[in-house]
Design an enzyme around this catalytic site. Structure first.
Site, PDB file in Angstrom:
ATOM      1  N   HIS A  94      13.035 -15.808  12.805  1.00 30.27           N
ATOM      2  CA  HIS A  94      12.702 -15.821  14.238  1.00 30.27           C
ATOM      3  C   HIS A  94      11.197 -15.836  14.495  1.00 30.27           C
ATOM      4  O   HIS A  94      10.747 -16.442  15.463  1.00 30.27           O
ATOM      5  CB  HIS A  94      13.277 -14.576  14.931  1.00 30.27           C
ATOM      6  CG  HIS A  94      14.777 -14.581  15.038  1.00 30.27           C
ATOM      7  ND1 HIS A  94      15.461 -13.760  15.897  1.00 30.27           N
ATOM      8  CD2 HIS A  94      15.721 -15.307  14.380  1.00 30.27           C
ATOM      9  CE1 HIS A  94      16.770 -13.974  15.763  1.00 30.27           C
ATOM     10  NE2 HIS A  94      16.946 -14.906  14.841  1.00 30.27           N
ATOM     11  N   CYS A 138       0.885  -1.172   0.000  1.00 34.34           N
ATOM     12  CA  CYS A 138       0.000   0.000   0.000  1.00 34.34           C
ATOM     13  C   CYS A 138       0.922   1.221   0.000  1.00 34.34           C
ATOM     14  O   CYS A 138       2.100   1.111  -0.354  1.00 34.34           O
ATOM     15  CB  CYS A 138      -0.999  -0.034   1.152  1.00 34.34           C
ATOM     16  SG  CYS A 138      -0.320   0.046   2.813  1.00 34.34           S
TER      17      CYS A 138
HETATM   18  C1  RB5 Z   1      -4.011   5.170   0.398  1.00 31.94           C
HETATM   19  O1  RB5 Z   1      -4.011   6.488  -0.024  1.00 31.94           O
HETATM   20  C2  RB5 Z   1      -3.096   4.946   1.591  1.00 31.94           C
HETATM   21  O2  RB5 Z   1      -3.682   5.495   2.733  1.00 31.94           O
HETATM   22  C3  RB5 Z   1      -2.837   3.469   1.755  1.00 31.94           C
HETATM   23  O3  RB5 Z   1      -2.251   2.990   0.595  1.00 31.94           O
HETATM   24  C4  RB5 Z   1      -1.885   3.047   2.845  1.00 31.94           C
HETATM   25  O4  RB5 Z   1      -0.744   3.844   2.878  1.00 31.94           O
HETATM   26  C5  RB5 Z   1      -2.427   2.823   4.168  1.00 31.94           C
HETATM   27  O5  RB5 Z   1      -1.678   2.448   5.099  1.00 31.94           O
END
Ligand code: RB5
Length: 147
Positions: free
Chosen positions: A99, A66
């Protein structure tokens, strides 16, 4: 080895690049999406899809990307049997498996570039849980929480 990978819009571009690289690692790759860039998609949808497949033993290790890796790890760790962490250094990516039996690597597509990500994949994929008594003892204490 079967690798399950997924990413939201914050990790989409890095996922596409990593899938090409994973083919050189001689592993089987299953991509759970996103399959196209959508700036409105939600990281839990992809994190949970990867985590459920790992939990169901439909894959050996997972990678979720993400923007920061944080949301992905928070969501994935809600699924039984999943041990997910953001690792942006190779020591943690390797030692987390050896671990702690880490089975999902979370990456931040807005934090690291492709070269660092390649090193992290290599460290994570090639590492094996050591099974040493002290690590087993500690892991069992964590796994008790899932009962
Ligand atoms: C999306 O904009 C962002 O918030 C997501 O990809 C991530 O970083 C969340 O932890």
């Amino acid at each position: 080895m079967k690798i399950i990978i997924g990413a939201d819009h914050g990790g989409f571009q890095l996922k596409e690049e990593l899938i090409k690289i994973l083919n050189n690692f001689h592993v089987q790759v299953i991509d759970v999406g996103a399959f196209e860039y959508n700036g409105s998609d939600d990281y839990p949808d992809f994190a949970i899809a990867v985590a459920k497949m790992i939990s169901n033993k439909e894959g050996d290790k997972g990678i979720i990307i993400c923007g920061s890796g944080v949301g992905a790890s928070v969501a994935a760790n809600k699924i039984k049997g999943v041990r997910a962490a953001v690792c942006h250094d190779t020591y943690s990516a390797k030692q987390g498996v050896e671990h702690d039996d880490l089975n999902v690597l979370c990456l931040g597509g807005r934090i690291i570039g492709i070269e660092v990500a390649k090193e992290l994949l290599s460290a994570f994929i090639n590492a094996k849980y050591s099974g040493e008594e002290r690590h087993d003892r500690r892991l069992k204490k964590v796994l008790e929480l899932e009962k």
